[in-house]
Design an enzyme around this catalytic site. Structure first.
Site, mmCIF file in Angstrom:
data_model
loop_
_atom_site.group_PDB
_atom_site.id
_atom_site.type_symbol
_atom_site.label_atom_id
_atom_site.label_comp_id
_atom_site.label_asym_id
_atom_site.label_seq_id
_atom_site.Cartn_x
_atom_site.Cartn_y
_atom_site.Cartn_z
ATOM 1 C CG HIS A 197 0.999 0.074 -2.368
ATOM 2 N ND1 HIS A 197 1.515 0.891 -3.352
ATOM 3 C CD2 HIS A 197 1.087 0.780 -1.206
ATOM 4 C CE1 HIS A 197 1.897 2.037 -2.809
ATOM 5 N NE2 HIS A 197 1.652 1.992 -1.514
ATOM 6 C CD GLN A 254 6.573 0.390 5.527
ATOM 7 O OE1 GLN A 254 5.714 -0.481 5.524
ATOM 8 N NE2 GLN A 254 6.401 1.558 4.941
ATOM 9 C CG ASP A 256 2.270 -9.822 -1.140
ATOM 10 O OD1 ASP A 256 1.212 -9.169 -1.023
ATOM 11 O OD2 ASP A 256 2.821 -10.032 -2.240
ATOM 12 C CD GLU A 280 -3.016 7.626 2.683
ATOM 13 O OE1 GLU A 280 -1.860 7.746 2.238
ATOM 14 O OE2 GLU A 280 -3.611 8.556 3.268
#
Length: 279
Positions: A146, A100, A124, A142
């Site tokens: 996660h 990404q 992270d 969104e």
């Protein structure tokens, strides 16, 4: 080749592998290079406007003097670039997925003139680099679901924000503590680790020095049951047989479960705004 994470690939490792393998597929089926759902808010008449409505909600949270913005789970950089085209701000986007970040940098190079500046880094958001501090606004579209674990997400964001800075989370939240197979399917298919109620999120954030000041239900702005959603629903028997061998099949099962959860009122899609308390 199967792209489903092995049992050892829990948490961030599983999410990284999932997005490295499947981001290009999401881009093929999405719109405007965005990896989040469309919101058909007031005055929205096109799919492009529906995709960017979430970005406009984030823009509305920027104060007049705000200059530093942190995009947590930046995907391919679409939101960061949208903000930097419209405000003279410096945006840092972080993603756990190297694939990404490579795409985000490529799109930034081709973006044309910006009022602000953007840069992207592999990181992270439950363990951010120490140099990411002093931000006026952080946002997560969104991506919070996660977070593994959720307390670490709030702790790291609190450290990254200046006192009085804000965190905006746009994501799914639970409305019930009742166990339901549809929620399990959603979490398994979309690698969800932190599906919380608003009260649970507020309590964890407060423990990190972040106070919930706004909670808005965006659920009515979704369009459920689109033609492609009905196709995915019809293919569920085939997709379920492919689970465990294909991350794409897992995602399609999870996406259908997400729709069913929203229809049943088990989930809401909300904007949560937190403010970092003064030291």
């Amino acid at each position: 080749m199967a792209t489903h994470p092995t049992p050892a690939e829990t948490g961030g490792a599983g999410v990284r592998r999932y997005y490295d393998a499947n981001t290009w597929k999401f881009l093929l089926t999405g719109s405007q290079r965005a990896l989040h759902r469309e919101l058909w808010g007031p005055g929205v008449t096109t799919r492009a406007e529906a995709v960017h409505h979430t970005h406009d909600l984030v823009l509305a949270e920027l104060g007049a003097a705000d200059r530093r913005v942190l995009d947590l789970g930046c995907g391919v950089g679409t939101a960061a670039l949208y903000v930097a085209r419209r405000r003279p701000v410096d945006v840092v986007g972080v993603s756990i997925s190297p694939a990404q970040v490579r795409l985000a940098r490529r799109y930034a190079d081709r973006s044309g003139p910006l009022l602000g500046d953007v840069r992207f880094a592999v990181a992270d958001f439950t363990d951010l680099p120490d140099e990411l501090t002093g931000f006026d606004l952080a946002f997560a579209i969104e991506s919070f679901v996660h977070a593994d674990p959720a307390p670490a997400f709030f702790r790291e964001v609190a450290c990254a924000l200046r006192p009085g800075g804000a965190l905006v989370v746009v994501d799914d939240v639970r409305t019930t503590d009742t166990a339901d197979r549809r929620i399990v399917d959603f979490c398994d298919g979309w690698h969800v680790s932190s599906l919380l109620t608003v009260a649970e999120a507020a309590a964890l954030a407060a423990g990190a020095g972040l106070r919930l000041v706004d909670s808005r239900d965006l659920s009515p702005m979704q369009r459920l049951g689109r033609p492609r959603d009905r196709v995915v629903r019809a293919l569920q028997p085939v997709l379920r047989r492919a689970r465990g061998r294909s991350a794409w099949a897992d995602s399609m099962v999870g996406g259908d479960a997400l729709q069913r959860c929203h229809r049943a009122g088990l989930l809401e899609y909300r904007l949560l705004r937190f403010v970092r308390e003064a030291d």
